[in-house]
Design a protein around this motif. Sequence first.
Motif: not given
Length: 93
Positions: A1-15
Amino acid sequence: MGIGIALLSALGPAWEASRVAPVEAMARGQVEHQVRVHRWWSAGLALILALAAWVAAHQGPVNGKPVYGYLCALLAIVASALFVPLLVSAWRR
Protein backbone atom coordinates in the motif's frame (compact mmCIF):
# COMPACT_ATOMS: atom_id res chain seq x y z
CA MET A 1 0.00 0.00 0.00
CA GLY A 2 2.85 2.38 0.84
CA ILE A 3 4.62 1.72 -2.45
CA GLY A 4 1.40 2.34 -4.37
CA ILE A 5 0.78 5.64 -2.60
CA ALA A 6 4.41 6.68 -3.18
CA LEU A 7 4.06 5.94 -6.89
CA LEU A 8 0.79 7.84 -7.12
CA SER A 9 2.27 10.84 -5.31
CA ALA A 10 5.21 10.89 -7.73
CA LEU A 11 2.94 11.10 -10.79
CA GLY A 12 2.14 14.80 -10.36
CA PRO A 13 5.73 16.07 -10.16
CA ALA A 14 6.86 13.68 -12.90
CA TRP A 15 4.08 14.85 -15.21
CA GLU A 16 4.89 18.50 -14.49
CA ALA A 17 8.60 17.92 -15.11
CA SER A 18 7.90 16.19 -18.41
CA ARG A 19 6.06 19.27 -19.71
CA VAL A 20 9.04 21.61 -19.17
CA ALA A 21 11.73 21.93 -21.83
CA PRO A 22 15.30 21.54 -20.54
CA VAL A 23 16.23 25.10 -21.54
CA GLU A 24 13.20 26.44 -19.74
CA ALA A 25 13.94 24.33 -16.67
CA MET A 26 17.46 25.71 -16.42
CA ALA A 27 16.25 29.33 -16.63
CA ARG A 28 14.11 30.55 -13.78
CA GLY A 29 11.05 32.55 -14.65
CA GLN A 30 7.86 31.12 -16.11
CA VAL A 31 7.95 27.89 -14.14
CA GLU A 32 8.53 29.67 -10.83
CA HIS A 33 5.67 32.03 -11.62
CA GLN A 34 3.37 29.06 -12.19
CA VAL A 35 4.50 27.51 -8.91
CA ARG A 36 3.71 30.75 -7.08
CA VAL A 37 0.23 30.83 -8.62
CA HIS A 38 -0.47 27.22 -7.67
CA ARG A 39 0.89 27.74 -4.17
CA TRP A 40 -2.25 29.62 -3.09
CA TRP A 41 -4.49 27.07 -4.78
CA SER A 42 -2.67 24.31 -2.91
CA ALA A 43 -3.02 26.17 0.38
CA GLY A 44 -6.77 26.57 -0.18
CA LEU A 45 -7.14 22.88 -0.97
CA ALA A 46 -5.04 22.07 2.11
CA LEU A 47 -7.43 24.09 4.26
CA ILE A 48 -10.44 22.25 2.85
CA LEU A 49 -8.78 18.87 3.43
CA ALA A 50 -7.78 19.88 6.96
CA LEU A 51 -11.39 20.76 7.71
CA ALA A 52 -12.50 17.42 6.26
CA ALA A 53 -9.91 15.69 8.48
CA TRP A 54 -11.27 17.55 11.50
CA VAL A 55 -14.80 16.37 10.67
CA ALA A 56 -13.59 12.80 10.15
CA ALA A 57 -11.78 12.90 13.50
CA HIS A 58 -15.06 13.56 15.28
CA GLN A 59 -16.90 10.57 13.81
CA GLY A 60 -17.45 7.35 15.70
CA PRO A 61 -16.18 3.90 14.80
CA VAL A 62 -17.82 1.82 12.07
CA ASN A 63 -18.50 -1.72 13.28
CA GLY A 64 -15.83 -1.27 15.94
CA LYS A 65 -13.17 -0.14 13.44
CA PRO A 66 -11.71 3.39 13.36
CA VAL A 67 -12.39 3.92 9.64
CA TYR A 68 -12.83 7.67 10.06
CA GLY A 69 -9.63 7.82 12.10
CA TYR A 70 -7.72 6.33 9.18
CA LEU A 71 -9.41 8.78 6.83
CA CYS A 72 -8.51 11.63 9.17
CA ALA A 73 -4.85 10.60 9.19
CA LEU A 74 -4.75 10.35 5.40
CA LEU A 75 -6.44 13.72 4.92
CA ALA A 76 -4.12 15.37 7.46
CA ILE A 77 -1.04 14.04 5.68
CA VAL A 78 -2.24 15.24 2.28
CA ALA A 79 -3.28 18.63 3.69
CA SER A 80 0.11 19.17 5.32
CA ALA A 81 1.91 18.17 2.11
CA LEU A 82 -0.14 20.69 0.13
CA PHE A 83 0.53 23.45 2.67
CA VAL A 84 4.32 23.02 2.70
CA PRO A 85 5.11 25.21 -0.38
CA LEU A 86 3.38 28.22 1.17
CA LEU A 87 5.06 27.58 4.50
CA VAL A 88 8.52 27.26 2.93
CA SER A 89 8.15 30.45 0.90
CA ALA A 90 6.97 32.37 3.97
CA TRP A 91 9.89 31.00 6.00
CA ARG A 92 12.35 31.84 3.20
CA ARG A 93 11.36 35.53 3.28
